[in-house]
Design a protein around this motif. Sequence first.
Motif, PDB file in Angstrom:
ATOM      1  N   ASP A   5      30.555  35.471  39.860  1.00  0.00           N
ATOM      2  CA  ASP A   5      30.767  35.016  41.169  1.00  0.00           C
ATOM      3  C   ASP A   5      32.121  34.512  41.259  1.00  0.00           C
ATOM      4  O   ASP A   5      32.738  33.490  41.936  1.00  0.00           O
ATOM      5  N   LEU A   6      33.251  35.325  40.640  1.00  0.00           N
ATOM      6  CA  LEU A   6      34.484  34.801  40.505  1.00  0.00           C
ATOM      7  C   LEU A   6      35.341  35.900  41.544  1.00  0.00           C
ATOM      8  O   LEU A   6      34.894  37.134  41.551  1.00  0.00           O
ATOM      9  N   VAL A   7      36.258  35.431  42.238  1.00  0.00           N
ATOM     10  CA  VAL A   7      37.158  36.199  43.138  1.00  0.00           C
ATOM     11  C   VAL A   7      38.697  36.203  42.504  1.00  0.00           C
ATOM     12  O   VAL A   7      39.290  34.947  42.312  1.00  0.00           O
ATOM     13  N   ALA A   8      38.897  37.728  42.189  1.00  0.00           N
ATOM     14  CA  ALA A   8      40.339  37.598  41.995  1.00  0.00           C
ATOM     15  C   ALA A   8      41.422  37.139  42.725  1.00  0.00           C
ATOM     16  O   ALA A   8      41.179  37.231  44.203  1.00  0.00           O
ATOM     17  N   GLY A   9      42.184  36.221  42.548  1.00  0.00           N
ATOM     18  CA  GLY A   9      43.202  35.371  43.423  1.00  0.00           C
ATOM     19  C   GLY A   9      42.773  34.064  43.778  1.00  0.00           C
ATOM     20  O   GLY A   9      43.601  33.122  44.276  1.00  0.00           O
ATOM     21  N   ARG A  10      41.559  33.724  43.620  1.00  0.00           N
ATOM     22  CA  ARG A  10      41.075  32.461  43.748  1.00  0.00           C
ATOM     23  C   ARG A  10      40.713  31.777  42.551  1.00  0.00           C
ATOM     24  O   ARG A  10      41.013  30.498  42.503  1.00  0.00           O
ATOM     25  N   ASP A  11      39.857  32.410  41.729  1.00  0.00           N
ATOM     26  CA  ASP A  11      39.214  31.809  40.611  1.00  0.00           C
ATOM     27  C   ASP A  11      40.153  32.103  39.231  1.00  0.00           C
ATOM     28  O   ASP A  11      40.157  31.580  38.320  1.00  0.00           O
ATOM     29  N   VAL A  12      40.401  33.273  39.218  1.00  0.00           N
ATOM     30  CA  VAL A  12      41.264  33.870  38.140  1.00  0.00           C
ATOM     31  C   VAL A  12      42.232  34.910  38.613  1.00  0.00           C
ATOM     32  O   VAL A  12      42.236  35.247  39.805  1.00  0.00           O
ATOM     33  N   SER A  13      43.342  35.104  37.834  1.00  0.00           N
ATOM     34  CA  SER A  13      44.332  36.027  38.299  1.00  0.00           C
ATOM     35  C   SER A  13      44.194  37.458  37.482  1.00  0.00           C
ATOM     36  O   SER A  13      43.644  37.435  36.446  1.00  0.00           O
ATOM     37  N   LEU A  14      44.350  38.640  38.406  1.00  0.00           N
ATOM     38  CA  LEU A  14      44.340  39.807  37.863  1.00  0.00           C
ATOM     39  C   LEU A  14      45.271  40.680  38.236  1.00  0.00           C
ATOM     40  O   LEU A  14      45.815  40.669  39.333  1.00  0.00           O
ATOM     41  N   ALA A  15      45.910  41.348  37.109  1.00  0.00           N
ATOM     42  CA  ALA A  15      47.248  42.228  37.357  1.00  0.00           C
ATOM     43  C   ALA A  15      46.747  43.391  36.603  1.00  0.00           C
ATOM     44  O   ALA A  15      46.350  43.522  35.657  1.00  0.00           O
ATOM     45  N   GLY A  16      47.292  44.635  37.056  1.00  0.00           N
ATOM     46  CA  GLY A  16      46.967  46.090  36.623  1.00  0.00           C
ATOM     47  C   GLY A  16      48.269  46.658  36.276  1.00  0.00           C
ATOM     48  O   GLY A  16      49.598  46.522  37.141  1.00  0.00           O
TER      49      GLY A  16
END
Length: 79
Positions: A5-16
């Motif tokens: 239940d993690l949201v990228a940009g809220r709980d974790v950072s995600l870059a591609g």
Amino acid sequence: MRERDLVAGRDVSLAGVCTDETALAYARPITNVSPRPRAVSRQAMRLLFERLGGADGPSRLALVEPEDLVRRATTTLFT
């Protein structure tokens, strides 16, 4: 991320590593570094035509520097 239940940009950072067009195609635009496919293609064609034109010599490595990180909805600054 979904399982936890993690949201990228809220709980974790995600870059591609993807083109800007691909990054913008998602529901939440992805923070990305573009591999610059047009620049890579131009460099490959330049090297090919040098070889076809008779240039001789050892193989060489030709690098194309990626563009800067573009921050979008999938990264956050943690404090």
